[in-house]
Design a protein around this motif. Structure first.
Motif, PDB file in Angstrom:
ATOM      1  N   GLU A  17       0.829  -1.206   0.000  1.00  0.00           N
ATOM      2  CA  GLU A  17       0.000   0.000   0.000  1.00  0.00           C
ATOM      3  C   GLU A  17       0.862   1.254   0.000  1.00  0.00           C
ATOM      4  O   GLU A  17       0.593   2.219  -0.721  1.00  0.00           O
ATOM      5  N   THR A  18       1.927   1.245   0.795  1.00  0.00           N
ATOM      6  CA  THR A  18       2.846   2.385   0.844  1.00  0.00           C
ATOM      7  C   THR A  18       3.497   2.598  -0.518  1.00  0.00           C
ATOM      8  O   THR A  18       3.616   3.735  -0.998  1.00  0.00           O
ATOM      9  N   LEU A  19       3.915   1.500  -1.144  1.00  0.00           N
ATOM     10  CA  LEU A  19       4.540   1.583  -2.461  1.00  0.00           C
ATOM     11  C   LEU A  19       3.564   2.147  -3.491  1.00  0.00           C
ATOM     12  O   LEU A  19       3.936   2.998  -4.306  1.00  0.00           O
ATOM     13  N   LEU A  20       2.325   1.703  -3.452  1.00  0.00           N
ATOM     14  CA  LEU A  20       1.316   2.240  -4.368  1.00  0.00           C
ATOM     15  C   LEU A  20       1.109   3.732  -4.151  1.00  0.00           C
ATOM     16  O   LEU A  20       1.012   4.509  -5.109  1.00  0.00           O
ATOM     17  N   ASP A  21       1.035   4.138  -2.897  1.00  0.00           N
ATOM     18  CA  ASP A  21       0.872   5.562  -2.599  1.00  0.00           C
ATOM     19  C   ASP A  21       2.062   6.372  -3.092  1.00  0.00           C
ATOM     20  O   ASP A  21       1.903   7.453  -3.664  1.00  0.00           O
ATOM     21  N   ASP A  22       3.269   5.822  -2.874  1.00  0.00           N
ATOM     22  CA  ASP A  22       4.487   6.522  -3.307  1.00  0.00           C
ATOM     23  C   ASP A  22       4.532   6.655  -4.825  1.00  0.00           C
ATOM     24  O   ASP A  22       4.892   7.717  -5.354  1.00  0.00           O
ATOM     25  N   THR A  23       4.191   5.597  -5.547  1.00  0.00           N
ATOM     26  CA  THR A  23       4.226   5.667  -7.007  1.00  0.00           C
ATOM     27  C   THR A  23       3.145   6.597  -7.528  1.00  0.00           C
ATOM     28  O   THR A  23       3.344   7.287  -8.523  1.00  0.00           O
ATOM     29  N   ALA A  27       3.939   9.699  -9.894  1.00  0.00           N
ATOM     30  CA  ALA A  27       3.273   9.874 -11.184  1.00  0.00           C
ATOM     31  C   ALA A  27       2.538  11.208 -11.220  1.00  0.00           C
ATOM     32  O   ALA A  27       2.548  11.901 -12.238  1.00  0.00           O
ATOM     33  N   GLU A  28       1.909  11.573 -10.130  1.00  0.00           N
ATOM     34  CA  GLU A  28       1.182  12.835 -10.066  1.00  0.00           C
ATOM     35  C   GLU A  28       2.142  14.011 -10.213  1.00  0.00           C
ATOM     36  O   GLU A  28       1.845  14.982 -10.914  1.00  0.00           O
ATOM     37  N   LYS A  29       3.311  13.918  -9.592  1.00  0.00           N
ATOM     38  CA  LYS A  29       4.302  14.993  -9.704  1.00  0.00           C
ATOM     39  C   LYS A  29       4.778  15.124 -11.151  1.00  0.00           C
ATOM     40  O   LYS A  29       4.917  16.223 -11.673  1.00  0.00           O
ATOM     41  N   ARG A  30       5.036  13.984 -11.809  1.00  0.00           N
ATOM     42  CA  ARG A  30       5.498  14.017 -13.203  1.00  0.00           C
ATOM     43  C   ARG A  30       4.389  14.580 -14.102  1.00  0.00           C
ATOM     44  O   ARG A  30       4.656  15.352 -15.010  1.00  0.00           O
ATOM     45  N   ALA A  34       4.735  17.947 -16.284  1.00  0.00           N
ATOM     46  CA  ALA A  34       4.496  17.964 -17.730  1.00  0.00           C
ATOM     47  C   ALA A  34       3.388  18.949 -18.080  1.00  0.00           C
ATOM     48  O   ALA A  34       3.466  19.674 -19.077  1.00  0.00           O
ATOM     49  N   ARG A  35       2.376  19.000 -17.249  1.00  0.00           N
ATOM     50  CA  ARG A  35       1.249  19.908 -17.470  1.00  0.00           C
ATOM     51  C   ARG A  35       1.718  21.363 -17.392  1.00  0.00           C
ATOM     52  O   ARG A  35       1.331  22.195 -18.218  1.00  0.00           O
ATOM     53  N   GLU A  36       2.579  21.664 -16.433  1.00  0.00           N
ATOM     54  CA  GLU A  36       3.103  23.030 -16.297  1.00  0.00           C
ATOM     55  C   GLU A  36       3.964  23.407 -17.507  1.00  0.00           C
ATOM     56  O   GLU A  36       3.903  24.534 -17.994  1.00  0.00           O
ATOM     57  N   LYS A  37       4.790  22.455 -17.964  1.00  0.00           N
ATOM     58  CA  LYS A  37       5.623  22.732 -19.137  1.00  0.00           C
ATOM     59  C   LYS A  37       4.756  23.013 -20.359  1.00  0.00           C
ATOM     60  O   LYS A  37       5.037  23.925 -21.138  1.00  0.00           O
TER      61      LYS A  37
END
Length: 97
Positions: A17-23, A27-30, A34-37
């Motif tokens: 669960e922690t790994l899923l949250d971290d990924t 992914a959200e940060k990436r 990308a959205r900002e760029k």
């Protein structure tokens, strides 16, 4: 043994669960990056397009003005050049068929 196995299973589930949250966060940060760029690129395009369009229109008007002056001052040369271009275009089109 069952308690030990159940405890390990709970630990594995918790880690998954922690790994899923971290990924998901990664992914959200990436995605946001990308959205900002993309937003920045679109904003730049919106501000630069009118400038580029204005310069292109100015250059086109200048070229039309210079051409008009040349044709006005040298009408027979202009007619000769236009006739030569028409003749060459006719020869090229005639050969291609």
């Amino acid at each position: 043994m069952r308690d030990n196995l159940a405890g390990e299973l709970k630990s594995v589930i918790k880690e998954a669960e922690t790994l899923l949250d971290d990924t998901n966060d990664h992914a959200e940060k990436r995605y946001n990056s990308a959205r900002e760029k993309l937003k920045t690129a679109l904003d730049t395009a919106k501000t630069e397009l009118p400038k580029v369009t204005k310069k292109a229109v100015e250059k086109t008007k200048y070229a039309a003005h210079v051409t008009d002056e040349y044709v006005g001052g040298n009408p027979w040369k202009a007619v000769s050049v236009a006739a030569a271009i028409g003749l060459l275009a006719g020869v090229v089109i005639g050969r291609s068929k």
